[in-house]
Scaffold this motif. Structure first.
Motif, mmCIF file in Angstrom:
data_model
loop_
_atom_site.group_PDB
_atom_site.id
_atom_site.type_symbol
_atom_site.label_atom_id
_atom_site.label_comp_id
_atom_site.label_asym_id
_atom_site.label_seq_id
_atom_site.Cartn_x
_atom_site.Cartn_y
_atom_site.Cartn_z
ATOM 1 N N GLY A 238 0.841 -1.197 0.000
ATOM 2 C CA GLY A 238 0.000 0.000 0.000
ATOM 3 C C GLY A 238 0.871 1.239 0.000
ATOM 4 O O GLY A 238 2.034 1.201 -0.399
ATOM 5 N N ALA A 239 0.307 2.345 0.448
ATOM 6 C CA ALA A 239 1.016 3.625 0.491
ATOM 7 C C ALA A 239 0.817 4.263 1.859
ATOM 8 O O ALA A 239 -0.125 3.926 2.588
ATOM 9 C CB ALA A 239 0.520 4.563 -0.607
ATOM 10 N N GLN A 240 1.705 5.182 2.189
ATOM 11 C CA GLN A 240 1.643 5.873 3.478
ATOM 12 C C GLN A 240 1.831 7.364 3.281
ATOM 13 O O GLN A 240 2.734 7.793 2.566
ATOM 14 C CB GLN A 240 2.736 5.357 4.414
ATOM 15 C CG GLN A 240 2.857 6.149 5.714
ATOM 16 C CD GLN A 240 3.927 5.606 6.634
ATOM 17 O OE1 GLN A 240 3.735 4.578 7.262
ATOM 18 N NE2 GLN A 240 5.065 6.288 6.702
ATOM 19 N N LEU B 234 -3.128 17.587 6.970
ATOM 20 C CA LEU B 234 -3.628 16.245 6.651
ATOM 21 C C LEU B 234 -4.905 16.265 5.819
ATOM 22 O O LEU B 234 -5.052 15.506 4.848
ATOM 23 C CB LEU B 234 -3.894 15.470 7.935
ATOM 24 C CG LEU B 234 -2.714 14.805 8.628
ATOM 25 C CD1 LEU B 234 -3.178 14.177 9.932
ATOM 26 C CD2 LEU B 234 -2.080 13.759 7.743
ATOM 27 N N MET B 235 -5.841 17.094 6.208
ATOM 28 C CA MET B 235 -7.180 17.051 5.619
ATOM 29 C C MET B 235 -7.424 18.222 4.668
ATOM 30 O O MET B 235 -7.089 19.359 5.013
ATOM 31 C CB MET B 235 -8.241 17.069 6.721
ATOM 32 C CG MET B 235 -8.259 15.829 7.565
ATOM 33 S SD MET B 235 -8.794 14.402 6.610
ATOM 34 C CE MET B 235 -8.848 13.149 7.896
ATOM 35 N N PRO B 236 -7.986 17.965 3.493
ATOM 36 C CA PRO B 236 -8.582 16.712 3.025
ATOM 37 C C PRO B 236 -7.658 15.824 2.200
ATOM 38 O O PRO B 236 -8.118 14.868 1.560
ATOM 39 C CB PRO B 236 -9.747 17.212 2.172
ATOM 40 C CG PRO B 236 -9.212 18.468 1.554
ATOM 41 C CD PRO B 236 -8.338 19.100 2.607
ATOM 42 N N ARG B 237 -6.339 16.094 2.178
ATOM 43 C CA ARG B 237 -5.456 15.267 1.347
ATOM 44 C C ARG B 237 -5.486 13.806 1.766
ATOM 45 O O ARG B 237 -5.323 12.909 0.926
ATOM 46 C CB ARG B 237 -4.029 15.816 1.384
ATOM 47 C CG ARG B 237 -3.867 17.122 0.626
ATOM 48 C CD ARG B 237 -2.416 17.562 0.517
ATOM 49 N NE ARG B 237 -1.845 17.970 1.786
ATOM 50 C CZ ARG B 237 -0.658 18.564 1.907
ATOM 51 N NH1 ARG B 237 0.078 18.813 0.826
ATOM 52 N NH2 ARG B 237 -0.194 18.929 3.091
ATOM 53 N N LEU B 238 -5.686 13.545 3.077
ATOM 54 C CA LEU B 238 -5.734 12.161 3.532
ATOM 55 C C LEU B 238 -6.928 11.428 2.934
ATOM 56 O O LEU B 238 -6.865 10.222 2.673
ATOM 57 C CB LEU B 238 -5.780 12.117 5.061
ATOM 58 C CG LEU B 238 -5.545 10.748 5.694
ATOM 59 C CD1 LEU B 238 -4.178 10.195 5.311
ATOM 60 C CD2 LEU B 238 -5.661 10.839 7.215
ATOM 61 N N LEU B 239 -8.026 12.148 2.709
ATOM 62 C CA LEU B 239 -9.183 11.534 2.048
ATOM 63 C C LEU B 239 -8.819 11.118 0.635
ATOM 64 O O LEU B 239 -9.232 10.048 0.157
ATOM 65 C CB LEU B 239 -10.360 12.511 2.022
ATOM 66 C CG LEU B 239 -10.860 13.035 3.377
ATOM 67 C CD1 LEU B 239 -12.025 14.001 3.167
ATOM 68 C CD2 LEU B 239 -11.267 11.887 4.285
ATOM 69 N N ALA B 240 -8.054 11.955 -0.051
ATOM 70 C CA ALA B 240 -7.654 11.640 -1.424
ATOM 71 C C ALA B 240 -6.761 10.407 -1.465
ATOM 72 O O ALA B 240 -6.965 9.497 -2.288
ATOM 73 C CB ALA B 240 -6.946 12.839 -2.048
ATOM 74 N N LEU B 241 -5.756 10.346 -0.580
ATOM 75 C CA LEU B 241 -4.861 9.188 -0.590
ATOM 76 C C LEU B 241 -5.595 7.915 -0.173
ATOM 77 O O LEU B 241 -5.314 6.832 -0.696
ATOM 78 C CB LEU B 241 -3.667 9.438 0.321
ATOM 79 C CG LEU B 241 -2.585 8.357 0.267
ATOM 80 C CD1 LEU B 241 -1.968 8.264 -1.124
ATOM 81 C CD2 LEU B 241 -1.499 8.602 1.308
ATOM 82 N N TRP C 138 -7.541 2.512 -1.712
ATOM 83 C CA TRP C 138 -8.687 1.626 -1.491
ATOM 84 C C TRP C 138 -9.539 1.426 -2.748
ATOM 85 O O TRP C 138 -10.664 0.928 -2.653
ATOM 86 C CB TRP C 138 -9.574 2.182 -0.368
ATOM 87 C CG TRP C 138 -8.922 2.130 0.990
ATOM 88 C CD1 TRP C 138 -7.897 1.326 1.373
ATOM 89 C CD2 TRP C 138 -9.261 2.919 2.133
ATOM 90 N NE1 TRP C 138 -7.558 1.560 2.681
ATOM 91 C CE2 TRP C 138 -8.382 2.539 3.183
ATOM 92 C CE3 TRP C 138 -10.210 3.908 2.377
ATOM 93 C CZ2 TRP C 138 -8.438 3.104 4.446
ATOM 94 C CZ3 TRP C 138 -10.256 4.473 3.648
ATOM 95 C CH2 TRP C 138 -9.385 4.077 4.671
ATOM 96 N N SER C 139 -9.032 1.843 -3.876
ATOM 97 C CA SER C 139 -9.837 1.700 -5.098
ATOM 98 C C SER C 139 -8.941 1.360 -6.274
ATOM 99 O O SER C 139 -7.722 1.578 -6.241
ATOM 100 C CB SER C 139 -10.610 2.986 -5.384
ATOM 101 O OG SER C 139 -9.724 4.055 -5.657
ATOM 102 N N LEU D 181 -11.196 3.135 -11.758
ATOM 103 C CA LEU D 181 -12.448 3.687 -11.225
ATOM 104 C C LEU D 181 -12.277 5.099 -10.676
ATOM 105 O O LEU D 181 -13.264 5.718 -10.270
ATOM 106 C CB LEU D 181 -12.974 2.775 -10.108
ATOM 107 C CG LEU D 181 -13.293 1.325 -10.501
ATOM 108 C CD1 LEU D 181 -13.749 0.546 -9.270
ATOM 109 C CD2 LEU D 181 -14.360 1.287 -11.590
ATOM 110 N N ARG D 182 -11.049 5.613 -10.684
ATOM 111 C CA ARG D 182 -10.796 6.894 -10.036
ATOM 112 C C ARG D 182 -10.927 8.065 -11.007
ATOM 113 O O ARG D 182 -10.448 8.010 -12.140
ATOM 114 C CB ARG D 182 -9.401 6.899 -9.386
ATOM 115 C CG ARG D 182 -9.270 5.889 -8.264
ATOM 116 C CD ARG D 182 -8.095 6.208 -7.358
ATOM 117 N NE ARG D 182 -6.804 5.998 -7.977
ATOM 118 C CZ ARG D 182 -6.106 4.883 -7.938
ATOM 119 N NH1 ARG D 182 -6.611 3.819 -7.314
ATOM 120 N NH2 ARG D 182 -4.923 4.789 -8.507
ATOM 121 N N SER D 183 -11.578 9.121 -10.537
ATOM 122 C CA SER D 183 -11.747 10.359 -11.301
ATOM 123 C C SER D 183 -11.661 11.520 -10.328
ATOM 124 O O SER D 183 -12.455 11.605 -9.383
ATOM 125 C CB SER D 183 -13.106 10.373 -12.020
ATOM 126 O OG SER D 183 -13.460 11.695 -12.396
#
Length: 523
Positions: free
Chosen positions: A237-239, A257-264, A269-270, A274-276
């Motif tokens: 995975g990635a960290q 951290l936020m919202p970049r953590l949501l992006a990573l 997880w996908s 499927l990513r856009s």
């Protein structure tokens, strides 16, 4: 961080157990990192006998790479680290134990009789292989305790320990090499995963540098195309990494951290197909309300279209755009930060007719405001405004007396900039001279942010001196100024590496900000 202010503290074992239990309830595994053989100055300050020189040492007050490391030829070093790791293992149920392994200078080992004897008796060929020996011993110890060793990609140097997992931070090459040789990998390159880098180009809180917008984070693909399918299976995975040399508190950490953590998170997880980012940008908007409700100090995207300085000679128009559909934008034109009661951004462009600071902020339904983004418009007279400069080339360790040197060229600029140096990045100096126009009397505070050295003189008086070779450093000085024009002189030199020169000012009725170009005059 070189500010003479103590930072840090310690955790008791009960504190650690509380953290681990809190994380476990939220399906998070805490992986401890005990740095070795380098980044250990605090340990050596307490146990100098574990070094090559014997010390004495002080706990570091500056971040960076430290030459003093654990002595790899001293058996007491391994006894000490095994004792530490035994306590760590008892506290952390994690499968992995991180041992660092990064940024280990070999100079002390090269000049250490014990380390050189270790190299001879173990049949090693170099100090790189001595580091590999060090890591392999620790891996064997951890394996005997049922744990897996993970370390930064420098543990590849000199030969990778048989069962080690690699965390690839200096790009992807280390991770690719490890996976191709059958080792598990966590991808964490600076290019996409260093969340202490700036999220925007303008009006961001101070950080270490770099630029990592959320769209670049979302564009990351952790599985390198160079890997065959069976090799790609080794990418765990990635960290995201966030280092806190410039982050003073938890609010600062949350902002980065936020919202970049949501992006990573969505990246790992996908599936890539499927990513856009356009779709993610739409779906992430409701999460801003959730983060606000949870009192998280996240970065709400500011409006687009503003930032930096703009020199104008007459009326001009500026177009400000909402960062996402339906975003409410509040703005001001007097340099103050917009509030929820400030005017709403109208449709169409804003007209700026004279020197002004236009600021804008995004406002959520619940009232949360983004950081203000601004553009400073300075209406200038080309014949009167600006500073005269002299440009020099040479290699210096401290600021030279530039008045005594012959410049390579001279000229005129409207603002402090590196424009006179052209493409040259290293070994030059600049001397700016002119007048600073003050509209209100009182005490003014000048902040200089420079890399390498700089000097600010006003009315013939030294206000701020930032001399020598430094990372980016911020220093301040005070002086009282009356209404009118005051002689100003700024000297700067650049050795190598990063370069920066900013002068900020605050005073009567003036918030801290960069010098306006329309304050600067040639005579």
């Amino acid at each position: 961080m070189d500010d003479s202010v103590p930072h840090g503290g310690f955790y008791t074992q009960d504190d650690i157990r509380e953290v681990v239990a809190y994380a476990k309830k939220r399906f998070i595994t805490v992986v401890p990192e005990i740095e070795m053989p380098g980044h250990c100055q605090a340990a050596l300050a307490a146990y100098p006998e574990l070094s090559c020189s014997g010390g004495p040492f002080k706990v570091g007050t500056e971040w960076g790479i430290i030459y003093d490391v654990y002595c790899a030829g001293n058996e007491k070093t391994f006894e000490f680290l095994q004792d530490v790791l035994t306590e760590v293992i008892d506290l952390f149920p994690s499968e992995f134990i991180h041992i660092g392994g990064d940024e280990v200078p070999k100079l002390r080992w090269q000049n250490c009789a014990q380390c050189q004897e270790r190299i001879r008796t173990e049949g090693l060929k170099s100090e790189d292989e001595l580091q590999s020996y060090f890591i392999k011993r620790i891996e064997k110890f951890l394996g005997g305790k049922g744990k897996r060793l993970i370390g930064w990609d420098e543990i590849l140097e000199g030969g990778l320990a048989p069962n080690a997992t690699v965390m690839s931070w200096r790009g992807t090459a280390g991770g690719i090499a490890a996976a191709q040789s059958g080792h598990d990998v966590v991808m964490s390159p600076t290019s996409h995963c260093y969340f202490d880098y700036y999220q925007g180009l303008f009006d961001e809180p101070q950080g270490i540098g770099g630029y990592l917008p959320i769209e670049k984070v979302y564009a990351y693909e952790p599985v390198p195309v160079e890997l065959a399918a069976e090799q790609a299976a080794h990418i765990l995975g990635a960290q995201a990494n966030i280092w806190t040399e410039y982050l003073a508190d938890s609010d600062s950490v949350e902002y980065m951290l936020m919202p970049r953590l949501l992006a990573l998170s969505e990246v790992v997880w996908s599936q890539k197909s499927l990513r856009s980012f356009a779709d993610f940008s739409r779906r992430v908007v409701p999460h801003y309300d959730r983060l606000a409700a949870a009192a998280v100090n996240f970065r709400l995207p500011p409006p687009d279209g503003l930032g930096g300085k703009k020199l104008i000679s007459g009326p001009t128009q500026v177009q400000v755009y909402p960062p996402f559909p339906g975003a409410e934008i509040r703005f001001t034109t007097d340099g103050t930060d917009p509030t929820r009661e400030s005017p709403l951004l109208p449709d169409g462009p804003l007209e700026v007719r004279d020197s002004a600071v236009v600021k804008a902020r995004t406002v959520l339904r619940g009232g949360r405001l983004s950081r203000a983004i601004s553009t400073s418009f300075s209406r200038l007279d080309p014949e009167k405004n600006g500073l005269d400069y002299a440009y020099f080339e040479g290699s210096w360790l401290r600021l030279p007396n530039l008045d005594g040197l012959t410049p390579v060229k001279t000229g005129h600029v409207f603002d402090l900039s590196f424009e006179p140096s052209g493409p040259r990045q290293d070994n030059f100096a600049l001397l700016f001279k002119g007048y600073l126009d003050i509209q209100k009397p009182g005490e003014y505070v000048f902040t200089m942010v420079a890399d390498d050295g700089a000097l600010l003189i006003i009315d013939g008086k030294e206000v701020v001196r930032h001399d020598g070779l430094f990372w980016i450093l911020e220093l301040t000085g005070r002086t009282r100024l009356e209404v009118g024009k005051h002689p100003i002189q700024i000297a700067y030199f650049q050795k190598t590496g990063d370069r920066r020169l900013d002068i900020l000012c605050e005073g009567p009725g003036l918030e801290k900000r960069a010098l306006f170009p329309h304050w600067l005059f040639r005579n």
